[in-house]
Design a protein around this motif. Structure first.
Motif, PDB file in Angstrom:
ATOM      1  N   THR A  58      19.657 -81.543  33.472  1.00  0.00           N
ATOM      2  CA  THR A  58      18.979 -80.340  33.039  1.00  0.00           C
ATOM      3  C   THR A  58      20.006 -79.436  32.605  1.00  0.00           C
ATOM      4  O   THR A  58      20.911 -79.180  33.490  1.00  0.00           O
ATOM      5  CB  THR A  58      18.114 -79.443  34.410  1.00  0.00           C
ATOM      6  N   ASP A  59      19.820 -78.693  31.476  1.00  0.00           N
ATOM      7  CA  ASP A  59      20.838 -77.856  30.997  1.00  0.00           C
ATOM      8  C   ASP A  59      20.782 -76.624  31.763  1.00  0.00           C
ATOM      9  O   ASP A  59      19.551 -76.146  32.580  1.00  0.00           O
ATOM     10  CB  ASP A  59      20.462 -77.290  29.590  1.00  0.00           C
ATOM     11  N   GLY A  60      22.014 -75.719  31.851  1.00  0.00           N
ATOM     12  CA  GLY A  60      22.100 -74.542  32.534  1.00  0.00           C
ATOM     13  C   GLY A  60      21.128 -73.703  32.407  1.00  0.00           C
ATOM     14  O   GLY A  60      20.718 -72.935  33.361  1.00  0.00           O
ATOM     15  N   VAL A  61      20.563 -73.440  30.999  1.00  0.00           N
ATOM     16  CA  VAL A  61      19.750 -72.320  30.805  1.00  0.00           C
ATOM     17  C   VAL A  61      18.547 -72.645  31.396  1.00  0.00           C
ATOM     18  O   VAL A  61      17.540 -71.747  31.827  1.00  0.00           O
ATOM     19  CB  VAL A  61      19.520 -72.000  29.051  1.00  0.00           C
ATOM     20  N   ASP A  87      23.380 -67.479  20.109  1.00  0.00           N
ATOM     21  CA  ASP A  87      21.908 -67.453  20.446  1.00  0.00           C
ATOM     22  C   ASP A  87      21.753 -67.874  21.593  1.00  0.00           C
ATOM     23  O   ASP A  87      20.674 -67.212  22.776  1.00  0.00           O
ATOM     24  CB  ASP A  87      21.126 -68.017  19.259  1.00  0.00           C
ATOM     25  N   THR A  88      22.267 -68.799  22.124  1.00  0.00           N
ATOM     26  CA  THR A  88      22.117 -69.520  23.535  1.00  0.00           C
ATOM     27  C   THR A  88      22.772 -68.444  24.584  1.00  0.00           C
ATOM     28  O   THR A  88      22.047 -68.240  25.631  1.00  0.00           O
ATOM     29  CB  THR A  88      22.806 -70.857  23.544  1.00  0.00           C
ATOM     30  N   ALA A  89      23.944 -67.811  24.019  1.00  0.00           N
ATOM     31  CA  ALA A  89      24.431 -66.661  25.164  1.00  0.00           C
ATOM     32  C   ALA A  89      23.433 -65.684  25.443  1.00  0.00           C
ATOM     33  O   ALA A  89      23.340 -65.243  26.303  1.00  0.00           O
ATOM     34  CB  ALA A  89      25.860 -66.471  24.597  1.00  0.00           C
ATOM     35  N   THR A  93      21.669 -64.381  28.786  1.00  0.00           N
ATOM     36  CA  THR A  93      21.792 -62.849  29.173  1.00  0.00           C
ATOM     37  C   THR A  93      20.313 -62.484  29.262  1.00  0.00           C
ATOM     38  O   THR A  93      20.001 -61.671  30.359  1.00  0.00           O
ATOM     39  CB  THR A  93      22.553 -62.100  28.168  1.00  0.00           C
ATOM     40  N   ARG A  94      19.356 -62.648  28.360  1.00  0.00           N
ATOM     41  CA  ARG A  94      18.075 -62.122  28.511  1.00  0.00           C
ATOM     42  C   ARG A  94      17.488 -62.691  29.843  1.00  0.00           C
ATOM     43  O   ARG A  94      16.520 -61.887  30.471  1.00  0.00           O
ATOM     44  CB  ARG A  94      17.313 -62.628  27.357  1.00  0.00           C
ATOM     45  N   ILE A  95      17.666 -63.953  30.112  1.00  0.00           N
ATOM     46  CA  ILE A  95      16.936 -64.591  31.401  1.00  0.00           C
ATOM     47  C   ILE A  95      17.480 -63.839  32.534  1.00  0.00           C
ATOM     48  O   ILE A  95      16.722 -63.612  33.550  1.00  0.00           O
ATOM     49  CB  ILE A  95      17.047 -66.042  31.086  1.00  0.00           C
ATOM     50  N   GLY A  96      18.764 -63.348  32.721  1.00  0.00           N
ATOM     51  CA  GLY A  96      19.307 -62.794  33.806  1.00  0.00           C
ATOM     52  C   GLY A  96      20.796 -63.158  34.072  1.00  0.00           C
ATOM     53  O   GLY A  96      21.343 -62.752  34.797  1.00  0.00           O
ATOM     54  N   ALA A  97      21.310 -63.976  33.034  1.00  0.00           N
ATOM     55  CA  ALA A  97      22.782 -64.278  33.563  1.00  0.00           C
ATOM     56  C   ALA A  97      23.611 -63.076  33.216  1.00  0.00           C
ATOM     57  O   ALA A  97      23.433 -61.970  32.285  1.00  0.00           O
ATOM     58  CB  ALA A  97      23.364 -65.216  32.395  1.00  0.00           C
ATOM     59  N   PHE A  98      24.746 -62.727  34.027  1.00  0.00           N
ATOM     60  CA  PHE A  98      25.496 -61.669  34.371  1.00  0.00           C
ATOM     61  C   PHE A  98      26.328 -61.703  33.233  1.00  0.00           C
ATOM     62  O   PHE A  98      26.672 -60.681  32.498  1.00  0.00           O
ATOM     63  CB  PHE A  98      26.302 -61.817  35.422  1.00  0.00           C
ATOM     64  N   SER A  99      27.018 -62.666  32.537  1.00  0.00           N
ATOM     65  CA  SER A  99      28.027 -62.872  31.556  1.00  0.00           C
ATOM     66  C   SER A  99      28.115 -64.399  31.136  1.00  0.00           C
ATOM     67  O   SER A  99      27.523 -65.225  31.548  1.00  0.00           O
ATOM     68  CB  SER A  99      29.422 -62.161  31.972  1.00  0.00           C
ATOM     69  N   TYR A 210      27.158 -55.926  22.737  1.00  0.00           N
ATOM     70  CA  TYR A 210      26.439 -55.162  21.558  1.00  0.00           C
ATOM     71  C   TYR A 210      25.026 -55.632  21.534  1.00  0.00           C
ATOM     72  O   TYR A 210      24.291 -54.936  21.362  1.00  0.00           O
ATOM     73  CB  TYR A 210      27.069 -55.168  20.179  1.00  0.00           C
ATOM     74  N   ARG A 211      25.116 -56.869  21.538  1.00  0.00           N
ATOM     75  CA  ARG A 211      23.484 -57.600  21.297  1.00  0.00           C
ATOM     76  C   ARG A 211      22.571 -57.267  22.586  1.00  0.00           C
ATOM     77  O   ARG A 211      21.521 -56.888  22.496  1.00  0.00           O
ATOM     78  CB  ARG A 211      23.651 -59.035  21.450  1.00  0.00           C
ATOM     79  N   LYS A 212      23.339 -57.147  23.855  1.00  0.00           N
ATOM     80  CA  LYS A 212      22.562 -56.623  24.994  1.00  0.00           C
ATOM     81  C   LYS A 212      22.085 -55.459  24.941  1.00  0.00           C
ATOM     82  O   LYS A 212      21.011 -54.787  25.070  1.00  0.00           O
ATOM     83  CB  LYS A 212      23.289 -57.021  26.289  1.00  0.00           C
ATOM     84  N   LEU A 213      22.967 -54.509  24.604  1.00  0.00           N
ATOM     85  CA  LEU A 213      22.647 -53.076  24.238  1.00  0.00           C
ATOM     86  C   LEU A 213      21.414 -52.591  23.279  1.00  0.00           C
ATOM     87  O   LEU A 213      20.655 -51.992  23.639  1.00  0.00           O
ATOM     88  CB  LEU A 213      23.833 -52.199  24.113  1.00  0.00           C
ATOM     89  N   ARG A 214      21.544 -53.640  21.933  1.00  0.00           N
ATOM     90  CA  ARG A 214      20.643 -53.424  21.203  1.00  0.00           C
ATOM     91  C   ARG A 214      19.244 -54.032  21.838  1.00  0.00           C
ATOM     92  O   ARG A 214      17.984 -53.204  21.550  1.00  0.00           O
ATOM     93  CB  ARG A 214      20.923 -53.896  19.820  1.00  0.00           C
ATOM     94  N   GLN A 215      19.451 -54.970  22.628  1.00  0.00           N
ATOM     95  CA  GLN A 215      18.122 -55.483  23.173  1.00  0.00           C
ATOM     96  C   GLN A 215      17.605 -54.492  24.033  1.00  0.00           C
ATOM     97  O   GLN A 215      16.175 -54.388  24.217  1.00  0.00           O
ATOM     98  CB  GLN A 215      18.531 -56.767  23.833  1.00  0.00           C
ATOM     99  N   LEU A 216      18.247 -53.785  24.738  1.00  0.00           N
ATOM    100  CA  LEU A 216      17.731 -52.940  25.773  1.00  0.00           C
ATOM    101  C   LEU A 216      17.387 -51.375  25.252  1.00  0.00           C
ATOM    102  O   LEU A 216      16.740 -50.826  26.099  1.00  0.00           O
ATOM    103  CB  LEU A 216      18.761 -52.810  26.957  1.00  0.00           C
TER     104      LEU A 216
END
Length: 226
Positions: A58-61, A87-89, A93-99, A210-216
């Motif tokens: 099972t993959d990590g995501v 996109d995978t990263a 992050t969207r699911i809840g990964a810290f980094s 940057y992507r995380k900040l735009r998403q939020l």
């Protein structure tokens, strides 16, 4: 000393990460696939998890999604991969990964990410230990965690974060997004809008940040004005 779980199907990487983290004084458990990781997580809690994305069973995501949906994502998870796309990263992050750490992982990046993740874990523990009095004058009677409900020492530490107020009577994902937005706004304000310093403090690569900040929906100009 922290309890850390390392999940990776490559024996050499597991041993290397275990050796480094043990040298730093941490207690490390190892899992070579998602099945073993599930068993380890069910057996006890961890302060941090290093999770490989590409694994044979099972993959990590997918595993991250399982933990998130079942309420087991109570610790920072640092994703690792040598072949993941941006996109995978971002999805992790969207699911809840810290980094996210890209392989091959350098010693400096590993230790910085682990340090940041453990700081997040400790902050969560401290906040969870705070008892919120059921007094309308303290919490407004709406379930939000306000400035007055925190001890003075913690108010000084969290600063602008605590003034946001967190409505606890919301779906978990909305509450988490609200906290993460306040978290990044706090660091942006403290670092004067410097994305380089914020990336270092939060343990995220600049592109992912940057992507995380735009998403939020974080206002990047606000940190510079403050």
């Amino acid at each position: 000393m922290a309890n850390i779980l390392v999940v990776d199907d490559e024996h050499g990487i597991r041993d290397l990460l275990s050796e480094i983290l043990n040298d730093e004084g941490h207690s490390v458990d190892l899992a070579e696939n998602a099945t073993q990781a599930r068993a380890a997580r069910s057996a006890g809690g961890y302060d941090l998890v290093l999770l490989d994305i590409w694994m044979p069973d099972t993959d990590g995501v997918t595993l991250l999604k399982e933990w998130s949906s079942s309420g087991l994502l109570t610790m920072p998870v640092i994703m690792m991969s040598g072949h993941a796309t941006i996109d995978t990263a971002v999805e992790a992050t969207r699911i809840g990964a810290f980094s996210f750490l890209e392989k091959p992982i350098t010693l400096q990046k590993l230790l910085k990410a682990v340090e940041s993740g453990l700081a997040r874990s400790q902050a969560r523990t401290q906040v969870a230990a705070v008892s919120v009095p059921a007094v309308p004058a303290m919490d407004g009677g709406n379930g939000s965690l306000g400035m007055l409900s925190l001890p003075a020492a913690l108010r000084e530490e969290v600063g602008p974060l605590s003034r946001q107020g967190f409505d606890l009577d919301r779906p978990l994902r909305e509450a988490r997004d609200g906290f993460e937005k306040a978290y990044f706004e706090f660091h942006l304000a403290r670092e004067g809008g410097s994305m380089t310093r914020v990336a270092e403090k939060t343990g995220l690569e600049r592109t992912h940040l940057y992507r995380k900040l735009r998403q939020l929906g974080v206002d990047l100009a606000r940190g510079k004005r403050n």
